[in-house]
Design a protein around this motif. Structure first.
Motif, short mmCIF file in Angstrom:
data_model
loop_
_atom_site.label_atom_id
_atom_site.label_comp_id
_atom_site.label_asym_id
_atom_site.label_seq_id
_atom_site.Cartn_x
_atom_site.Cartn_y
_atom_site.Cartn_z
N TRP A 129 -63.72 -24.93 97.39
CA TRP A 129 -64.09 -26.34 97.25
C TRP A 129 -65.61 -26.48 97.13
CZ3 TRP A 129 -61.08 -30.28 96.05
CH2 TRP A 129 -59.71 -30.20 96.30
N LEU A 130 -66.35 -25.70 97.89
CA LEU A 130 -67.81 -25.79 97.81
C LEU A 130 -68.32 -25.36 96.44
CD1 LEU A 130 -69.21 -24.51 101.24
CD2 LEU A 130 -69.02 -26.86 100.42
N THR A 131 -67.70 -24.35 95.83
CA THR A 131 -68.15 -23.92 94.50
C THR A 131 -67.91 -25.02 93.46
OG1 THR A 131 -66.06 -22.82 93.90
CG2 THR A 131 -67.72 -21.49 95.05
N ILE A 132 -66.81 -25.76 93.61
CA ILE A 132 -66.55 -26.88 92.69
C ILE A 132 -67.56 -27.99 92.92
CG2 ILE A 132 -64.86 -28.62 91.98
CD1 ILE A 132 -62.66 -26.66 92.86
N MET A 133 -67.82 -28.31 94.19
CA MET A 133 -68.81 -29.33 94.51
C MET A 133 -70.18 -28.95 93.94
SD MET A 133 -67.63 -30.05 98.47
CE MET A 133 -69.15 -30.91 98.91
N GLN A 134 -70.55 -27.69 94.08
CA GLN A 134 -71.83 -27.21 93.55
C GLN A 134 -71.89 -27.40 92.04
OE1 GLN A 134 -74.42 -25.95 95.25
NE2 GLN A 134 -75.46 -24.39 94.06
N HIS A 135 -70.79 -27.10 91.37
CA HIS A 135 -70.73 -27.21 89.92
C HIS A 135 -71.00 -28.64 89.45
CE1 HIS A 135 -69.49 -26.40 85.80
NE2 HIS A 135 -68.62 -27.40 85.88
N ASN A 171 -65.43 -21.08 85.85
CA ASN A 171 -65.59 -22.15 84.88
C ASN A 171 -66.49 -21.65 83.75
OD1 ASN A 171 -68.49 -22.84 85.52
ND2 ASN A 171 -67.59 -23.44 87.49
N GLU A 172 -66.59 -22.42 82.69
CA GLU A 172 -67.28 -21.94 81.49
C GLU A 172 -68.75 -21.64 81.78
OE1 GLU A 172 -67.81 -23.17 76.76
OE2 GLU A 172 -67.03 -24.62 78.21
N ARG A 173 -69.42 -22.53 82.50
CA ARG A 173 -70.84 -22.33 82.76
C ARG A 173 -71.07 -21.09 83.62
NH1 ARG A 173 -74.71 -27.21 84.64
NH2 ARG A 173 -73.89 -27.94 82.64
N LEU A 174 -70.26 -20.92 84.64
CA LEU A 174 -70.39 -19.76 85.52
C LEU A 174 -70.20 -18.47 84.74
CD1 LEU A 174 -70.85 -19.51 88.65
CD2 LEU A 174 -68.40 -19.11 88.83
N SER A 175 -69.25 -18.49 83.81
CA SER A 175 -68.96 -17.30 83.02
C SER A 175 -70.12 -16.93 82.10
CB SER A 175 -67.69 -17.52 82.20
OG SER A 175 -67.45 -16.43 81.34
N THR A 190 -76.53 -21.29 74.38
CA THR A 190 -75.58 -20.26 74.80
C THR A 190 -75.34 -20.29 76.31
OG1 THR A 190 -77.36 -18.60 75.01
CG2 THR A 190 -76.20 -18.73 72.90
N LEU A 191 -76.24 -20.92 77.08
CA LEU A 191 -76.12 -20.91 78.54
C LEU A 191 -75.44 -22.16 79.09
CD1 LEU A 191 -79.59 -19.47 79.62
CD2 LEU A 191 -77.41 -18.27 79.47
N PHE A 192 -75.48 -23.26 78.34
CA PHE A 192 -74.89 -24.51 78.80
C PHE A 192 -73.83 -24.96 77.80
CE2 PHE A 192 -79.10 -24.34 80.64
CZ PHE A 192 -78.88 -24.71 81.94
N PRO A 193 -72.62 -25.22 78.26
CA PRO A 193 -71.54 -25.58 77.35
C PRO A 193 -71.77 -26.94 76.68
CG PRO A 193 -70.69 -24.95 79.52
CD PRO A 193 -72.17 -25.12 79.65
N GLY A 194 -71.24 -27.08 75.48
CA GLY A 194 -71.16 -28.38 74.82
C GLY A 194 -72.48 -28.92 74.33
N LEU A 195 -72.53 -30.26 74.17
CA LEU A 195 -73.69 -30.93 73.61
C LEU A 195 -74.91 -30.84 74.51
CD1 LEU A 195 -72.03 -34.13 72.07
CD2 LEU A 195 -73.13 -32.24 70.84
N GLU A 196 -74.72 -30.66 75.81
CA GLU A 196 -75.86 -30.50 76.71
C GLU A 196 -76.68 -29.29 76.28
OE1 GLU A 196 -76.96 -29.58 81.40
OE2 GLU A 196 -74.87 -29.62 80.74
N GLY A 197 -76.00 -28.18 76.00
CA GLY A 197 -76.70 -26.98 75.57
C GLY A 197 -77.37 -27.15 74.22
N LEU A 198 -76.68 -27.81 73.29
CA LEU A 198 -77.26 -28.05 71.97
C LEU A 198 -78.52 -28.89 72.08
CD1 LEU A 198 -77.30 -27.99 68.89
CD2 LEU A 198 -75.70 -29.92 68.90
#
Length: 298
Positions: A91-97, A197-201, A274-282
């Motif tokens: 749960w803490l890892t999800i909250m952190q995300h 999750n995608e970002r962690l990966s 490449t480090l942040f998924p989606g439009l945020e990374g772009l």
């Protein structure tokens, strides 16, 4: 066995390549935009900002429990895929995300990812902190975990997957106050979430968790060191040290290197895109110079 705390300065990008893969594999890395910032969790920073003169440190675990309780209660409003209610570390890892302040501190298995995070938005010299993961996995062999492992009857050393599993088990016991004396123990646990999750990966991420959140993260880290004062070295002198001797390494990166380092990292395809998924990374990836400042015009 307590070990060395070493500090060195990166004066040119090519210095990085004097560190071989065997050396890099022994550490987990965290980039910070200011070389003077200590290692501290977001929960620690939150409490310090809200209660700068807090005397009763026992309030901090209570604050964490209340945050966990509210997040678990409201989570079904946003997602139907919930972890087991007793798996508090998950749960803490999800909250952190999703931006909540937690006792988890983000690290990466990649030095180059950490460097990119360090210099992304810095206005001064930045730093990459490297913790020797062996000192954390060795501590997992304490009585709490060794007894669990020996019950399997397998004997021998623990695999990294076993270390992660037992670290998570201990983390859950710590958070729920089982078999743990907060006053005596200041340990750091290496946490690899069960669900990725995608970002962690893509950032090769994992976490370091202090067992005692009533003291600063840096105090827990100091308990592993021979001295809280760093031994200062030239970068190329690192190769002369036995990896097992180094518990903590701080690499300061001069602000003047930012432009060239960002260019090298872009060539290695380490960018916000490449480090942040989606439009945020772009969007973030657009923030780099489109002209050369090389005096030769190259």
């Amino acid at each position: 066995m307590k070990q060395l705390y070493i500090e060195c300065r990166l004066n040119q990008w090519s210095d990085i390549f004097t560190l071989n893969q065997r050396f890099l594999d022994q550490f987990v890395f965290r980039g910070q935009a200011n070389e003077n910032w200590p290692l501290s969790t977001s929960l620690e920073r939150l409490i310090n900002s809200l209660f700068p003169n807090l005397v009763d440190k026992a309030m901090i675990p209570h604050h964490e429990k209340e945050m966990l309780k509210e997040f678990k209660w409201k989570y079904p409003l946003y997602s139907q895929n919930s972890p087991d209610s007793t798996n508090n570390i998950e749960w803490l890892t999800i909250m952190q995300h999703y931006g909540a302040a937690t006792r988890l501190l983000d690290f990466s298995k990649s030095l180059f990812v950490a460097i990119r995070m360090a210099i992304a938005n810095n206005e001064s010299n930045s730093a990459v902190w490297a913790i020797n993961k062996n000192i954390l996995t060795y501590s997992i062999s304490d009585s709490f975990l060794r007894e669990k492992y020996e019950k399997t009857g397998k004997g021998g050393g623990m695999s990294i997957d076993k270390v992660y599993q037992l670290s998570n088990e201990k983390a859950n016991c710590v958070i729920t106050d089982k078999s743990f004396d907060r006053e005596l123990e200041k340990e750091l646990l290496l946490i690899n979430p069960e669900q990725c999750n995608e970002r962690l990966s893509i950032q090769q991420g994992l976490f370091v968790m202090p067992t005692n959140i009533m003291v600063p993260f840096s105090h827990s880290l100091t308990s592993y060191l021979s001295s809280p004062t760093p031994t200062k070295l030239h970068f190329d002198d690192l190769s002369g040290y036995n990896i097992r001797e180094i518990a903590l390494l701080k690499i300061t990166i001069a602000k003047e290197l930012n432009y060239s380092v960002l260019n090298y990292l872009r060539q290695m395809n380490i960018t916000p895109e490449t480090l942040f998924p989606g439009l945020e990374g772009l969007g973030k990836s657009l923030n780099y110079p489109r002209i050369s400042f090389n005096r030769d015009g190259d």
